[in-house]
Design a protein around this motif. Structure first.
Motif, PDB file in Angstrom:
ATOM      1  N   ARG A 116       0.820  -1.208   0.000  1.00 43.91           N
ATOM      2  CA  ARG A 116       0.000   0.000   0.000  1.00 43.91           C
ATOM      3  C   ARG A 116       0.856   1.260   0.000  1.00 43.91           C
ATOM      4  O   ARG A 116       0.500   2.262  -0.627  1.00 43.91           O
ATOM      5  N   TYR A 139       0.295   2.444  -4.226  1.00 40.47           N
ATOM      6  CA  TYR A 139      -0.870   1.569  -4.326  1.00 40.47           C
ATOM      7  C   TYR A 139      -2.004   2.065  -3.437  1.00 40.47           C
ATOM      8  O   TYR A 139      -3.188   1.920  -3.767  1.00 40.47           O
ATOM      9  N   SER A 143      -5.771   3.040  -4.763  1.00 35.87           N
ATOM     10  CA  SER A 143      -6.968   2.476  -4.146  1.00 35.87           C
ATOM     11  C   SER A 143      -7.972   3.547  -3.749  1.00 35.87           C
ATOM     12  O   SER A 143      -9.148   3.239  -3.515  1.00 35.87           O
ATOM     13  N   GLN A 149     -13.381   3.291  -7.265  1.00 36.31           N
ATOM     14  CA  GLN A 149     -14.114   2.696  -6.147  1.00 36.31           C
ATOM     15  C   GLN A 149     -15.604   3.004  -6.286  1.00 36.31           C
ATOM     16  O   GLN A 149     -16.116   3.971  -5.710  1.00 36.31           O
ATOM     17  N   ASP A 326      -5.648  10.610  -3.571  1.00 34.82           N
ATOM     18  CA  ASP A 326      -5.081   9.837  -4.676  1.00 34.82           C
ATOM     19  C   ASP A 326      -4.033  10.611  -5.472  1.00 34.82           C
ATOM     20  O   ASP A 326      -3.725  10.257  -6.609  1.00 34.82           O
TER      21      ASP A 326
END
Length: 470
Positions: A116, A139, A143, A149, A326
């Motif tokens: 992550r 990562y 995510s 998402q 992000d």
């Protein structure tokens, strides 16, 4: 697609790649290219997305940075890639020997192994301000991407995804923006449509019943020219997302009139992904928003600050700063540039703009798109907007060139409206009245169309070079 991804996952692992392995992606626009990138992420690799148009020198520099493998469509068609790769393995996505034949995906084939906090992808910027930089995204940040998402989608995201039923996929999958938007289509139940080459705009929309497309400003201008000159069916379109460079307000208004309520004006960067969007319904309700790029996405926190990093009041122009989960976490092997742009969790966009009371952003140029005349800084954006506001002018671009007397001199390139013959003195007078005598271009040159760089943006370097060669 899941079967294809699983096959590539097994192939990558069979080639010795493990979490943290750095792979360069040199692929076109195919289902296999999309699948192999996702597979590399499932394995947990650091994916370096090579963009089209890289010089051989830049390619050599990138491949020298501890690359474990290069993923390519067809090595035989890329002799320069093979030459620069040296002993780096070249894995062909279309090869008969690799990957192994896909089978039913097992749990291990589709279980993500990325760290992550580790780098998941390195996107290369367009290089519009110089040598391309590598923007590293973890990562964890991938995510959190606004498009990836569905359970977290806001109403605005769901509205956009609903328009992406048949998304036109072309150009390159190495673009951070293109990748997130094709994922938005797929995760919303849509279809990515890859047309035959060469593309014919705008006929491609009707040919494939395209409902959504991302486009640069120069390509939009070409679409509008075609729609204005002949009967073209664009009735399938639900979303034409325009981004990448400034769009003159009168052209956005014209696009809405010619194409209907489908044009979305967006703003973003490789470092951040999409930041704002102006929806067509907003423009229809308030035509005065034609000079804005919309409101920030719900996942984006945005402020405007002075050169000292202090927040400015609503309506004041300054540098746009953003904070989002992000965003990238640094430039590849460039700590100095990273420290310049990343500040306490915020990203300095190095774009100039102002926010109004409703949260709409109006951009006015880049902090580094400047011309320094007699030690005084002049931003290109405001001069370009004033020139483009003249009824005889369709587009305007300002560059600076060396000058023995003033250090640099302002020169303007203008694309006239059809049938118009602009008067250079009238244009200079307009700039003088709006911005002052010091901002008046030394030269005003008429051109038929602006040169376009490999990134799809107006090529100011080519405009500048045309002057320096005189």
């Amino acid at each position: 697609m899941l079967d294809l991804i699983a096959g590539f996952v097994r192939g990558l692992r069979g080639a010795g790649l493990t979490p943290g392995s750095r792979v360069a992606l040199d692929t076109g626009v195919t289902p296999e290219a999309f699948a192999v990138r996702v597979a590399a992420h499932v394995v947990g690799c650091q994916v370096v997305a090579l963009r089209p148009g890289l010089t051989r020198e830049h390619l050599r520099d990138i491949l020298a940075r501890d690359i474990a493998a290069v993923l390519t469509d067809d090595a035989a068609s890329r002799p320069e890639l093979a030459a620069e790769a040296g002993g780096i393995p070249l894995l062909e996505t279309s090869g008969a020997a690799w990957p192994p034949a896909p089978g039913t995906p097992g749990p291990d084939d589709l279980t993500a192994r990325g760290d992550r906090d580790g780098t998941g992808v390195i996107h290369l910027t367009s290089g519009s301000t110089g040598r391309p930089k590598g923007t590293m995204v973890t990562y964890g940040a991938l995510s959190e991407d606004w498009a990836l998402q569905p359970a977290r989608w806001t109403d605005r995201t769901r509205r956009l995804a609903a328009r992406y039923a048949r998304f036109l996929l072309f150009g390159t999958l190495s673009s951070a923006v293109m990748f997130e938007h094709v994922c938005l289509s797929l995760l919303g139940g849509g279809t990515a449509v890859i047309p035959d080459q060469p593309l014919r705009f705008p006929e491609v929309f009707a040919d494939h019943r395209i409902t959504a497309c991302m486009t640069t400003v120069p390509r939009l201008y070409g679409i509008l020219d075609a729609v204005r000159d002949r009967a073209v069916d664009t009735s399938s379109l639900r979303a034409l997302v325009v981004a990448g460079s400034p769009l003159a307000p009168h052209r956005l208004t014209e696009a809405a009139a010619l194409l209907g309520p489908v044009v979305h004006h967006a703003y973003g960067q490789t470092e951040t992904g999409m930041l704002t969007v102006l929806e067509p319904e907003e423009l229809a309700a308030d035509p005065g928003l034609a000079d804005s790029v919309g409101r920030p996405l719900d996942t984006v926190e945005m402020t405007v600050r002075d050169p000292g990093g202090r927040d400015l009041p609503t309506g004041r122009t300054g540098e746009v700063w953003v904070r989002l989960a992000d965003a990238f976490h640094g430039y590849w092997e460039d700590p100095q540039e990273t420290a310049e742009v990343l500040r306490d969790g915020w990203v300095r966009t190095r774009d100039l703009g102002r926010l109004d009371a409703r949260g709409y952003l109006r951009l006015s140029g880049r902090t580094r798109d400047i011309v320094i005349v007699n030690a005084v800084i002049h931003y290109a954006g405001p001069i370009e907007r004033v020139l483009a506001s003249h009824p005889d002018i369709d587009q305007a671009y300002v560059v600076g060139v060396p000058d023995d007397r003033t250090g640099e001199a302002i020169h303007a390139f203008v694309v006239p409206q059809p049938g118009a013959v602009p008067d250079a003195d009238a244009l200079r007078g307009l700039v003088a009245r709006e911005l002052g005598e010091a901002a008046v271009p030394v030269g005003v040159i008429g051109i038929g169309e602006v040169p376009v760089a490999a990134s799809g943006k107006p090529d100011k370097a080519a405009l500048r070079a045309s002057l320096e060669g005189r």
